[in-house]
Design a protein around this motif. Sequence first.
Motif, PDB file in Angstrom:
ATOM      1  N   UNK A 150      -5.835  -2.082  -8.996  1.00 34.91           N
ATOM      2  CA  UNK A 150      -5.324  -0.716  -8.992  1.00 34.91           C
ATOM      3  C   UNK A 150      -5.531  -0.009  -7.659  1.00 34.91           C
ATOM      4  N   UNK A 151      -6.386  -0.520  -6.789  1.00 33.79           N
ATOM      5  CA  UNK A 151      -6.562   0.075  -5.465  1.00 33.79           C
ATOM      6  C   UNK A 151      -5.734  -0.625  -4.403  1.00 33.79           C
ATOM      7  N   UNK A 152      -4.820  -1.507  -4.815  1.00 33.52           N
ATOM      8  CA  UNK A 152      -3.969  -2.227  -3.852  1.00 33.52           C
ATOM      9  C   UNK A 152      -3.060  -1.246  -3.121  1.00 33.52           C
ATOM     10  N   UNK A 153      -2.856  -1.409  -1.781  1.00 33.38           N
ATOM     11  CA  UNK A 153      -2.024  -0.463  -1.012  1.00 33.38           C
ATOM     12  C   UNK A 153      -0.601  -0.327  -1.532  1.00 33.38           C
ATOM     13  N   UNK A 154      -0.038  -1.378  -2.147  1.00 35.02           N
ATOM     14  CA  UNK A 154       1.331  -1.312  -2.641  1.00 35.02           C
ATOM     15  C   UNK A 154       1.483  -0.289  -3.758  1.00 35.02           C
ATOM     16  N   UNK A 155       0.364   0.099  -4.399  1.00 38.72           N
ATOM     17  CA  UNK A 155       0.425   1.054  -5.503  1.00 38.72           C
ATOM     18  C   UNK A 155       0.308   2.488  -5.031  1.00 38.72           C
ATOM     19  N   UNK A 156       0.272   2.691  -3.732  1.00 40.10           N
ATOM     20  CA  UNK A 156       0.193   4.033  -3.168  1.00 40.10           C
ATOM     21  C   UNK A 156       1.571   4.697  -3.219  1.00 40.10           C
ATOM     22  N   UNK A 157       1.586   6.029  -3.280  1.00 37.37           N
ATOM     23  CA  UNK A 157       2.850   6.769  -3.345  1.00 37.37           C
ATOM     24  C   UNK A 157       3.683   6.608  -2.086  1.00 37.37           C
ATOM     25  N   UNK A 158       3.052   6.168  -0.986  1.00 37.69           N
ATOM     26  CA  UNK A 158       3.809   5.951   0.246  1.00 37.69           C
ATOM     27  C   UNK A 158       4.668   4.697   0.161  1.00 37.69           C
TER      28      UNK A 158
END
Length: 466
Positions: free
Chosen positions: A235-243
């Motif tokens: 869940x902390x993977x960068x792909x899951x960021x709003x960006x």
Amino acid sequence: MSPSLIPCCDIKKEKWVLTDEGKSYTVAGSPEMQLFQAIPPEGISREELQKRVDPSVYKIGCSQAMKNKWVEMGKLQVSRKVQHVEDQVKDVLLKISDGKEVGAEDIDSLKKRKLIALQTWKGYSLRKGPNYVVKRTKALTDLTREQLQRIYDLVGVTGKIWNSRITISMLEASQLKEGIFILFSRQGQLGAFNICLDVRAQFREIFLEMGFEEMPTNNYVESSFWNFDALFQPQQHPARDSHDTFFLQVPSTTKSLPEDYVDRVKCIHESGGYGSKGYGYEWKREEANKNLLRTHTTAVSSRILYLLAQKPFTPKRYFSIDRVFRNEAVDRTHLAEFHQIEGIICDRGLTLGDLIGVLNEFFSRLGMSKLRFKPAYNPYTEPSMEIFSYHEGFKKWVEVGNSGMFRPEMLLPMGLPEDVRAIAWGLSLERPTMILYGIDNIRDLFGHKVDLGLIKTNPICRLGIQ
């Protein structure tokens, strides 16, 4: 504004300008020069040197002066290593300030030190077009019976002339609204498929010939659970960021998930299992419930494999070709939405050798017989490989896709037997299409800027099918 009236084109100019810090150095000199000048020939103590120069100048000056081998920094004493130096930083800054040419290495060095910034000027160039008029007239939107009859007589419709476009000059009054025309025809113009649809049909035919079954991909909106968590993506993977991902505001969360499967996924993320240590973090249900526009069709694959695990196991071959969405900056090679091609084989005892064999068969049907594979990393596949093909036109190896074997941490919580393996690969639809048709801007291929003339005139593509 119509190009025939006033053609317009964009103008963009860029130049390097000094930052406030850079401007200050053109007067007082660079920090390394200020530091050097503060050191007497016989040397000076560190404490005394710090009193002579500003703290910010001391910190930067020490670093740069030592880098330039101007000074020697002892534990207590600072001394000069040379007696005469030139302040090249100040000289280059003054050249930039005067608008003179500066070498690329100097630009790169000053940019890293944030002493210069790129200033962009944008403008427009306007000129009179062939149909330019001083006074704009009101366009005519309706035609009377008499005008229609006159047009009919001007065209001269006979048994041999069936298709003619009426121009403004043919009405003399030049009041016909732009885009209004009369068509006398017995045959209507036929439509044409977008190039992507033609290439997609060819890919679909290849999959069907190889015995694959098409997955339903009609859900553009997906939950984070199926898009990320079920794929063993933390869940902390960068792909899951709003960006990187488009999250929905309404409805913001999913309504239902298979609770027993959710518990198993939570456990594998937090503490591992099936020989895995997991990720060792606190898995949050509210993150998994978030709705988003799917970032890959592998979200569909996770649903299909879960449904496959709920029945007595039978080997399956699946494929999908559909749209996915990424929150990316739009440029010549990237769009916020594009198409992903994906193939999956699920069977007992599959190995990496099976994956390589299937990839050689699949890409050979695309006319790509020379393949190379490079180890890669994906959260949900291990081992993973990037796929490269030798392009005869470019005379070099080009990356054409990604592949791997789905991890046990993804498959076993679904309920699949322990000896079942799944091999998968994927590639974009737009990239091979651009290469095949010689298109260098993806916006000319997909989106609202597509030229309809391009769609009608391009040749049929057979993708090297033998």
